[in-house]
Design a protein around this motif. Structure first.
Motif: not given
Lengths: 525, 231
Positions: A65-73
């Motif tokens: 789903y491409q959850l967003g940048n927070w996933v990276y952090y």
């Protein structure tokens, strides 16, 4: 290195072993990471497991789903935590300072200089022992960062899940099945590799170049060999030459044999481990309790006693050496462990020192009872230990060993027999008082501070209206009158006069039934 | 004439009971069909005899059906106890018999064989332990009265016909003056539960009834004497 200058290794070792700060930090982490009995470990394990599951779920969702940048952090935070954990485990897996001190002391005795290089070698070896354990390898693989473009690396995500083996005691004992049969399993694995290689290569030689065969590379051949030997047989690759079919036939025969061997090895190992697993599971049940009553010996007295507990059975833990008795105990709904009750390892695992409120030694052998009593008293100076006494000559010995009280079945019979002989009419009544029926008998009413009873005299007590008779008062502190008996830690003042004044901490001992006593307490206290 | 008491089973259990009975002044004889047990009881100073319980004639000679008033069946084997109870009950319908049972199912059989009271030492020990654990204060107090070696006792005192003709209610006995506590009353005529607890001074008294009293030995003796010579 001159004699006058102390080696930095030595200074460090001395400092580390003497520093309370260092020691307490290290043991805190050790406790949290590796101590089976510690509360901290349970908290740590659960949190880590939650983190693992969350990070895997998030990763999976992110793929879709491409959850967003927070996933990276979040991912970086997770990796940091896991790395920290790994480093802490590495640190607590051995001590340089204890090795250093030991070597130093040996060197002093033998008047040779300390070879710090050797000490370092041993220390590094300790660390290596940790690093090569399978769980440590999993930990290491779990923290390799995932680079999106390299799909292969996503495999390492799975290693995260394997970390769960570290955090669950049940899974660990499951894993120990494999480690027990390491030799057999390695053997099977080796034979498997050899057979697959030979047959794979064989098939490739015969069919690799043919157009009608699905085998285009050596890997396809090995893949086919494994699918065949495991008796899975997808049918996506099948031999097209006679030579190929012959190889297949031989392969299948080998396969059946190997599978059988593998299965039976696992089953044997599992059976052997079953007791251990059950044992571990029981121990983790014990861990969940904050307090318990330990019953050693599930003979007739033990069985009868457990039966009396009814709904309170969950406060009990039964220990006995005989598996038949343990099975009976479990059938009657109580937690039971098959073991020798004087086994110190078991007692420590059960945290007897902290959690055992009362201990009952009920076997029919005084020598064993004494041994158990002594063992437990050593661990727990405060528990109440009630011991079955089979030969009254051993009474004194039991008390010396640390028993709080002894109960002698023969004495019980003798007492009842005496009443039967001496007071035939009242016999049944006395029996029912002594047995503590809820219907009739002796009850105690405590005098609490500032209650309606505190400070009043016997004359003012309205016991008669309540249908109760005062037998006496248990005083916490005695006055120096003549009419008292020592009862435990208190003094029993029998039949006090009407001007006797009650103080808080006293206990009224009355005769009458339970309902009347409750009624009195409700209305007058 | 004092009771004739027979204890069958002169092993440790029988000897413990024998000692307990002798402590309250009872005369008794131990019997067993194992010579070594008889010898061991004799060595401890008890009056012990060899007797084969399966023989009715010998039982009669021991007093069953005759002078014997109380019989204890304390063999280690439940079937032997059952046999003994049956034989004795057949010979002596009025005899009071107490038997010990080692397996839970033996209790019914012993009762069916004629025992008046059957005790299971394990079950009772377990109850005692349970009481110590759940009501330690009560257990302690009981230890010092009923079970204790101290001089505080729970005693039954029967109302004689003589006394019952002189007084009609409890209050007239003035038991308060004797430093004993009246804890219960057993009416012989009723088959109902005995009364425990407070008894009002107007409670009626009948011949054959029994008072349950707690007090020191000497005090109780005084009460008994007082009731004997009441005037």
């Amino acid at each position: 290195m001159g004699e006058s200058m102390q080696s930095p290794f030595l200074s460090w070792s001395i400092w580390a072993s003497e520093s309370l700060f260092y020691q307490s930090i290290k043991s805190f982490f050790r406790d949290m990471l590796s101590n089976n009995n510690s509360r901290k470990r349970i908290v740590f394990d659960s949190s880590m497991m939650t983190l693992v599951l969350c990070s895997v779920i998030i990763m999976i969702l992110d793929i879709q789903y491409q959850l967003g940048n927070w996933v990276y952090y979040f991912e970086w935070a997770t990796i940091t935590i896991f790395t920290l954990e790994y480093l802490l485990r590495l640190w607590t897996s051995g001590d340089f300072h204890s090795l250093g001190i030991a070597s130093y002391e040996t060197a002093q005795l033998s008047r040779t200089p300390v070879q710090w290089r050797n000490v370092l070698k041993v220390w590094l070896k300790q660390k290596w022992q940790f690093i090569k354990t399978p769980l440590a390898i999993i930990d290491l693989l779990a923290i390799i960062p995932l680079y999106r473009p390299l799909r292969m690396f996503r495999l390492f995500l799975l290693f995260r899940l394997f970390k769960v083996f570290r955090y669950s005691r049940t899974l660990r004992s499951f894993g120990s099945i494999f480690s027990e049969k390491k030799f057999e399993l390695r053997l099977i694995f080796l034979v498997l590799i050899v057979v697959i290689t030979i047959s794979g290569v064989g098939l490739y030689i015969f069919e690799g170049h043919l157009a009608e065969s699905k085998i285009n590379s050596l890997f396809d051949a090995f893949y086919w060999a494994l699918i065949t030997i495991s008796t899975v047989g997808y049918g996506d690759i099948t031999p097209v030459t006679i030579e190929g079919q012959v190889i297949t036939m031989i392969l299948i025969l080998c396969g059946v044999g190997l599978i059988a061997f593998f299965t039976s090895t696992l089953v044997t190992a599992f059976n052997n481990q079953r007791n251990n697993i059950q044992h571990d599971r029981l121990l983790s049940d014990v861990e969940k309790k904050s307090q318990y009553i330990l019953v050693c010996g599930y003979g007739r007295i033990g069985e009868s006693l457990v039966h009396q507990f009814k709904e309170r059975k969950k406060e009990l833990i039964v220990v006995d050496r005989d598996p038949i008795k343990i099975a009976r105990a479990r059938a009657s709904g109580v937690l039971a462990i098959e073991s020798d009750a004087s086994d110190l390892t078991l007692l420590n695992n059960m945290a007897v020192a902290k959690k055992a409120r009362t201990v009952l030694c009920l076997t029919n052998n005084d020598v064993i009872n004494l041994y158990i009593t002594l063992s437990i008293r050593q661990l727990n100076p405060e528990a109440e230990i009630l011991v079955r006494l089979n030969d009254k000559q051993n009474h004194q010995k039991m008390m010396i060993a640390g028993a709080s009280r002894v109960i002698s079945p023969y004495h019980v019979v003798a007492t009842i027999g005496r009443e039967f002989a001496g007071q035939p009419v009242a016999f049944e009544v006395i029996r029912s008082i002594a047995n503590g029926n809820e219907v009739s008998g002796i009850e105690t009413i405590p005098v609490s501070q500032n209650s309606a009873l505190d400070g009043i005299t016997i004359e003012q007590l309205a016991l008669a209206e309540a249908g109760l008779v005062l037998l006496g008062v248990l005083q916490r502190e005695a006055d120096d009158s003549s009419q008292h008996y020592i009862v435990g830690n208190a003094r029993f003042r029998f039949n006090p006069g009407i001007d006797f004044q009650l103080t808080s901490g006293d206990t009224l001992v009355v005769i009458g039934n339970y309902q009347r006593a409750q009624h009195f307490v409700l209305n007058y206290c | 004439m004092s009771q004739q008491i027979a204890i069958f089973g002169s092993g440790e259990l029988g000897q413990t009971l024998a000692q307990s009975l002798q402590d309250i002044g009872k005369k008794l004889t131990l019997f067993d069909h194992h010579a070594d047990k008889v010898a061991s009881a004799q060595a401890k100073g008890f009056d012990a005899q060899y007797l084969d319980f399966k023989n009715d004639e010998l039982l009669k000679k021991a007093g069953v059906g005759d002078s014997l008033e109380l019989l204890f069946a304390l063999f280690e084997d439940d079937s032997e106890n059952v046999f003994l109870c049956l034989s004795s009950r057949a010979l002596a319908p009025e005899l009071r018999i107490m038997a010990v049972s080692h397996q839970p199912d033996a209790t019914h059989r012993l009762k069916a064989a004629g025992a008046d009271k059957v005790i299971d030492p394990h079950h009772l020990s377990a109850r005692r332990i349970y009481q110590i654990m759940t009501r330690p204060l009560v257990a302690e107090v009981l230890e010092h009265t009923i079970f204790g070696q101290q001089d505080l006792e729970l005693v039954e005192i029967a109302i004689s016909k003589d006394l019952s003709s002189k007084i009609s209610s409890i209050g007239e006995l003035q038991l308060k003056d004797f430093n004993v506590v009246l804890v219960g009353y057993l009416g012989q005529s009723e088959i109902i539960e005995p009364e425990l607890g407070y008894l009002s001074p107007d409670h009626p008294i009948k011949a054959g009834d029994v008072l349950l009293v707690v007090g020191k030995n000497e005090a109780i003796e005084k009460v008994k004497k007082f009731m004997d010579i009441f005037d």
